[in-house]
Design a protein around this motif. Structure first.
Motif, mmCIF file in Angstrom:
data_model
loop_
_atom_site.group_PDB
_atom_site.id
_atom_site.type_symbol
_atom_site.label_atom_id
_atom_site.label_comp_id
_atom_site.label_asym_id
_atom_site.label_seq_id
_atom_site.Cartn_x
_atom_site.Cartn_y
_atom_site.Cartn_z
ATOM 1 N N LEU A 1 21.422 46.791 42.873
ATOM 2 C CA LEU A 1 22.526 46.155 42.155
ATOM 3 C C LEU A 1 23.498 47.205 41.652
ATOM 4 O O LEU A 1 23.102 48.310 41.285
ATOM 5 N N ARG A 2 24.763 46.812 41.614
ATOM 6 C CA ARG A 2 25.802 47.705 41.107
ATOM 7 C C ARG A 2 26.358 47.151 39.809
ATOM 8 O O ARG A 2 26.340 45.939 39.577
ATOM 9 N N ALA A 3 26.845 48.040 38.973
ATOM 10 C CA ALA A 3 27.509 47.602 37.747
ATOM 11 C C ALA A 3 28.675 46.683 38.111
ATOM 12 O O ALA A 3 29.229 46.745 39.210
ATOM 13 N N GLY A 4 29.039 45.803 37.183
ATOM 14 C CA GLY A 4 29.868 44.654 37.509
ATOM 15 C C GLY A 4 31.287 44.910 37.932
ATOM 16 O O GLY A 4 31.909 44.034 38.527
ATOM 17 N N LEU B 1 37.014 40.548 46.610
ATOM 18 C CA LEU B 1 37.167 39.290 47.342
ATOM 19 C C LEU B 1 35.857 38.527 47.423
ATOM 20 O O LEU B 1 35.852 37.295 47.412
ATOM 21 N N PHE B 2 34.734 39.224 47.508
ATOM 22 C CA PHE B 2 33.449 38.535 47.467
ATOM 23 C C PHE B 2 33.292 37.828 46.126
ATOM 24 O O PHE B 2 32.920 36.647 46.068
ATOM 25 N N LYS B 3 33.576 38.531 45.036
ATOM 26 C CA LYS B 3 33.440 37.938 43.711
ATOM 27 C C LYS B 3 34.368 36.737 43.539
ATOM 28 O O LYS B 3 34.011 35.745 42.888
ATOM 29 N N LEU B 4 35.547 36.822 44.135
ATOM 30 C CA LEU B 4 36.519 35.742 44.041
ATOM 31 C C LEU B 4 36.118 34.532 44.886
ATOM 32 O O LEU B 4 36.276 33.378 44.468
ATOM 33 N N LEU B 5 35.569 34.782 46.074
ATOM 34 C CA LEU B 5 35.340 33.712 47.047
ATOM 35 C C LEU B 5 33.960 33.089 46.996
ATOM 36 O O LEU B 5 33.795 31.928 47.391
ATOM 37 N N ILE B 6 32.949 33.814 46.544
ATOM 38 C CA ILE B 6 31.586 33.312 46.675
ATOM 39 C C ILE B 6 31.370 31.976 45.965
ATOM 40 O O ILE B 6 30.635 31.119 46.479
ATOM 41 N N PRO B 7 32.024 31.687 44.813
ATOM 42 C CA PRO B 7 31.836 30.354 44.227
ATOM 43 C C PRO B 7 32.351 29.226 45.119
ATOM 44 O O PRO B 7 31.914 28.079 44.986
ATOM 45 N N HIS B 8 33.272 29.561 46.021
ATOM 46 C CA HIS B 8 33.883 28.544 46.880
ATOM 47 C C HIS B 8 33.153 28.397 48.219
ATOM 48 O O HIS B 8 33.639 27.717 49.122
ATOM 49 N N THR B 9 31.982 29.025 48.315
ATOM 50 C CA THR B 9 31.142 28.891 49.514
ATOM 51 C C THR B 9 29.806 28.235 49.181
ATOM 52 O O THR B 9 28.971 28.058 50.061
ATOM 53 N N VAL C 1 45.062 33.839 42.519
ATOM 54 C CA VAL C 1 44.732 34.815 43.559
ATOM 55 C C VAL C 1 45.660 36.020 43.465
ATOM 56 O O VAL C 1 45.223 37.177 43.591
ATOM 57 N N SER C 2 46.938 35.771 43.242
ATOM 58 C CA SER C 2 47.902 36.870 43.160
ATOM 59 C C SER C 2 47.543 37.832 42.029
ATOM 60 O O SER C 2 47.613 39.062 42.196
ATOM 61 N N GLU C 3 47.138 37.279 40.882
ATOM 62 C CA GLU C 3 46.750 38.143 39.763
ATOM 63 C C GLU C 3 45.540 39.002 40.130
ATOM 64 O O GLU C 3 45.506 40.209 39.840
ATOM 65 N N ILE C 4 44.538 38.383 40.760
ATOM 66 C CA ILE C 4 43.328 39.129 41.131
ATOM 67 C C ILE C 4 43.665 40.215 42.156
ATOM 68 O O ILE C 4 43.229 41.374 42.037
ATOM 69 N N ILE C 5 44.459 39.859 43.171
ATOM 70 C CA ILE C 5 44.810 40.831 44.216
ATOM 71 C C ILE C 5 45.564 42.015 43.608
ATOM 72 O O ILE C 5 45.308 43.181 43.943
ATOM 73 N N ASN C 6 46.474 41.731 42.703
ATOM 74 C CA ASN C 6 47.277 42.811 42.113
ATOM 75 C C ASN C 6 46.461 43.729 41.210
ATOM 76 O O ASN C 6 46.844 44.880 40.988
ATOM 77 N N ILE C 7 45.343 43.235 40.696
ATOM 78 C CA ILE C 7 44.464 44.098 39.894
ATOM 79 C C ILE C 7 43.837 45.183 40.763
ATOM 80 O O ILE C 7 43.755 46.353 40.374
ATOM 81 N N TYR C 8 43.417 44.797 41.974
ATOM 82 C CA TYR C 8 42.596 45.698 42.791
ATOM 83 C C TYR C 8 43.346 46.345 43.954
ATOM 84 O O TYR C 8 42.850 47.305 44.545
ATOM 85 N N TYR C 9 44.517 45.808 44.294
ATOM 86 C CA TYR C 9 45.301 46.373 45.392
ATOM 87 C C TYR C 9 46.659 46.789 44.854
ATOM 88 O O TYR C 9 47.550 45.950 44.670
ATOM 89 N N PRO C 10 46.872 48.067 44.598
ATOM 90 C CA PRO C 10 48.129 48.516 43.991
ATOM 91 C C PRO C 10 49.311 48.510 44.955
ATOM 92 O O PRO C 10 50.455 48.626 44.512
ATOM 93 N N ALA D 1 40.378 41.971 32.714
ATOM 94 C CA ALA D 1 41.577 41.491 33.415
ATOM 95 C C ALA D 1 41.281 40.277 34.302
ATOM 96 O O ALA D 1 41.959 39.242 34.187
ATOM 97 N N PRO D 2 40.285 40.324 35.196
ATOM 98 C CA PRO D 2 40.017 39.123 35.999
ATOM 99 C C PRO D 2 39.490 37.963 35.164
ATOM 100 O O PRO D 2 39.766 36.800 35.483
ATOM 101 N N GLN D 3 38.754 38.245 34.098
ATOM 102 C CA GLN D 3 38.283 37.166 33.234
ATOM 103 C C GLN D 3 39.456 36.457 32.565
ATOM 104 O O GLN D 3 39.452 35.222 32.420
ATOM 105 N N GLN D 4 40.491 37.205 32.206
ATOM 106 C CA GLN D 4 41.684 36.590 31.636
ATOM 107 C C GLN D 4 42.414 35.749 32.687
ATOM 108 O O GLN D 4 42.925 34.658 32.385
ATOM 109 N N SER D 5 42.435 36.229 33.922
ATOM 110 C CA SER D 5 43.056 35.456 35.005
ATOM 111 C C SER D 5 42.315 34.147 35.236
ATOM 112 O O SER D 5 42.929 33.107 35.500
ATOM 113 N N ILE D 6 40.989 34.191 35.147
ATOM 114 C CA ILE D 6 40.197 32.971 35.297
ATOM 115 C C ILE D 6 40.542 31.978 34.189
ATOM 116 O O ILE D 6 40.734 30.778 34.443
ATOM 117 N N ALA D 7 40.641 32.454 32.951
ATOM 118 C CA ALA D 7 40.973 31.576 31.830
ATOM 119 C C ALA D 7 42.350 30.944 32.018
ATOM 120 O O ALA D 7 42.552 29.749 31.739
#
Length: 677
Positions: free
Chosen positions: A119-122, A399-407, A489-498, A633-639
């Motif tokens: 396991l890796r840190a979150g 993207l795994f963290k973002l998509l896995i709930p939708h699978t 999605v745009s918020e999440i992508i912009n966090i991790y892809y500069p 940051a992603p937790q705020q995007s989820i909210a």
């Protein structure tokens, strides 16, 4: 010797706990500890437990990279548990070093039998952000293990490829229904079948005696929408409205010119259009719309109870009355070949001629909806997205963290469908007019013309020319949800892809996109489906498309199945007499004789009742109880996403209060996060 606090959270599902021994190894830049047993007096790792342990590291491993979890059986025989091989569902670990902040290690996986899991840190990491060889190797090892677990196969030529498993019994627990969901599903199946058998309907192979007798199905189950359908099914306005807000709201398109093989004349439609206008004038005004079921032309048909069934490939011309009035049918032709044997039916015709023509269109809607809109677009393609996500994206990838709930559960329900719905001798084979062979033909035909834009709602609405047709609630609600997903999605992508370059440099992302293109769209470049992504904008659209189709789109074309079909004449799954070749021949007796037999009607209604409602263990759109993202940051995007969905739901419910038939199939709290039924 350093002391660490370890907190472990076990899932709450039935069978989530374990009697096995659990240990952890700390993996750092300078080495790895031996397994450190997590143990205290009494039973550990019970379902729902959050437990604290103390472990002592015998060495300094340097900055922590991984937490390796070990699971091994007790030496003494364990009591027989509810889950085979004493599986354990671990939600997360939290490690608190002697000095420094706690580290959360998301897991959210079943561990079956004996083994280890790294396991890796979150914090989410794209591949180019991992600069340590141990972390890079962990990504590769995880993906190899998953690719060894989940293999592709060709189920039928020309179909998207799918998971290579024959039965849900063979699935691993991470993709299987929970015990509760599975139990609820089979309880629904058995209760429905028993009820209809007791009423003497499910085994009765003959025709219905009357339309009135068909109302007995409402003693089985009924909903407000189903009762509305029973009351209004013969009305032209309701017939037309179903192209906008019914089961299959994706075919209607603006008619810029009449097809050459649909020779409607001004005289034919004058009674509906009224004086002072013409077909050409209405075409230029943009008030005419077409629904073309031409994909059904020449499709093979089925035998039901040993009797041949029939199919049609109709074209339906519709008129949008001015001033926001209702959409109305103008003309129906039941084949793609005009001529004396293929008359154009009109609202001014004999009542039973016109009603039978509309019923043939509704039968075509059933076939195209179930094979293409529902099975192909809303099940087989989400399975492709699911498989590629599992095989090409490691747990730490954003993207795994973002998509896995939708699978969630998608591989289970699709494997079950291949067992119980579309296999020889099962529902599609027993009780639909085109059978498995016809379904397969339709899927193959649609795959040859399927385009990326069809899967992107804003582009699809634009391409069909329906952006301003009034009272199109599928469009209105769908675009709101698309917009909410896109912003999230745009918020999440912009966090991790500069930058755009960071998208191009993500090899795991590119492998994911390529696998969807090659395995799902069979490498067809004419599909317009991307085989690589080069910009953040393209990535946002692509991921929005995946989430929307795995959640909102599936619910929109699935949840209304029972509402539409329990009054069977509104959505007959088969037709027992051929389409009429002349007018003036239809009487109530012929209309009744054309409809499906009693047993096939019941078979379909039971199946669609099961497929219209989640059997427990639901997770509405935007609900993420498994916290894969640990950063703020992603937790705020989820909210923010959740707040926007709440506002959309409020707007939908306020509008629905004014409607005789509320449109609920895109109300966010009702939409499941994934294709799971």
């Amino acid at each position: 010797m350093a002391e660490f606090s370890v907190t472990v959270s076990t899932g709450e599902a039935i069978g989530a706990g374990t009697w096995n021994k659990i240990a952890v190894s700390l993996v750092g830049t300078r080495g790895e500890t031996p397994p450190l047993r997590l143990d205290h007096p009494g039973k550990e790792f019970s379902a729902g437990a959050v437990e604290d342990f103390q472990v002592a590291s015998p060495q300094d491993v340097g900055p922590l990279l991984l937490l390796r979890v070990h699971k091994a059986p007790l030496l003494l025989p364990a009591p027989v548990g509810p889950v085979a091989r004493d599986a354990w569902f671990c939600r997360w670990f939290q490690l608190t070093p002697p000095q420094g902040a706690p580290l959360r290690f998301p897991c959210y996986q079943w561990l079956e039998g004996a083994g280890s899991l790294a396991l890796r840190a979150g914090a989410a990491k794209v591949p180019w952000a991992d600069d340590h060889p141990i972390l890079q190797q962990q990504r590769q090892d995880e993906l190899k293990a998953r690719q060894d677990s989940y293999h592709w196969k060709t189920y039928s030529p020309g179909w998207p490829h799918c998971l290579d498993e024959k039965s849900v019994k063979d699935l691993d627990l991470n993709i299987k229904y929970s015990v509760m969901k599975n139990s609820c599903f089979y309880l629904k199946v058995s209760s429905a079948i028993t009820e209809l058998k007791l009423k003497g309907l499910l085994d009765r192979k003959g025709p219905w005696k009357s339309l009135n007798e068909m109302k007995r199905m409402f003693n089985f189950r009924k909903t407000p929408a189903a009762e509305y359908t029973l009351e209004h099914w013969q009305e032209d306005t309701f017939f037309a409205s179903q192209f906008l807000n019914g089961l299959n709201p994706v075919l209607i398109r603006r008619c810029g010119h009449l097809p050459e093989n649909f020779p409607v004349t001004d005289d034919m439609v004058a009674p509906v259009l009224g004086p002072g206008t013409s077909l050409q004038a209405e075409l230029e005004r943009g008030s005419l719309f077409l629904v073309d079921h031409g994909i059904l032309c020449g499709v093979r048909t089925n035998l039901i109870n040993g009797k041949p069934q029939f199919s049609a490939a109709p074209m339906t011309l519709l008129y949008q009355s001015p001033g926001g009035g209702p959409l109305l049918p103008l003309a129906i032709q039941l084949s793609q070949t005009p001529g004396p044997a293929s008359p154009i039916f009109l609202p001014s015709d004999n009542k039973w001629d016109w009603l039978l023509a509309k019923t043939w269109v509704r039968n075509a809607e059933f076939s195209v909806h179930e094979a293409v809109t529902h099975l192909l677009h809303a099940h087989l393609l989400p399975e492709v997205f699911t498989m590629a996500t599992l095989r090409q994206l490691p747990h730490c990838h954003p993207l795994f963290k973002l998509l896995i709930p939708h699978t969630r559960y998608t591989l289970h329900i699709n494997t079950l469908a291949r067992e119980l719905l579309i296999a020889p001798g099962q529902v599609v084979d027993r009780s639909t007019g085109i059978g498995i062979g016809g379904f397969s033909e339709l899927i193959q035909r649609n795959m040859e013309q399927l385009n990326y834009s069809v899967l992107c709602l804003p582009e699809d609405i634009q391409a069909r020319g329906v952006k301003d047709i009034p009272n199109y609630y599928y469009r209105d609600d769908g675009l709101k949800i698309w917009g909410a997903v896109e912003s999230f999605v745009s918020e999440i992508i912009n966090i991790y892809y500069p930058s755009d370059a960071s998208v191009c440099e993500d090899g795991e992302l590119q492998a994911w996109v390529w696998e969807i293109f090659s395995e799902g769209f069979l490498g067809r470049e004419s599909s317009g489906m991307p085989f690589s992504l080069e910009t953040r904008e393209a990535l946002v659209q692509y991921v929005t498309m995946v989430i929307f189709n795995c959640s909102a789109k599936h619910y929109a074309v699935s949840a209304g199945q029972f509402d539409s079909c329990v009054w069977m004449p509104n959505l007959p799954a088969s037709m027992q007499l051929p389409p009429p070749t002349s007018k003036g021949q239809t009487r109530p007796e012929r209309f009744l004789a054309t409809l499906p037999p009693v047993n096939a009607t019941c078979d379909i209604i039971v199946a669609l009742w099961l497929l219209s409602k989640e059997p427990g263990d639901q997770r509405p759109l935007g609900t993420y109880p498994e916290e894969h993202f640990t950063e703020e940051a992603p937790q705020q995007s989820i909210a923010t996403f959740q707040s926007r969905l709440t506002q959309i739901s409020k707007e939908i419910r306020e509008r629905n209060q004014e409607l005789a038939l509320p449109y609920t199939y895109l109300d966010p709290p009702l939409i499941e996060n994934s294709v799971s039924i």
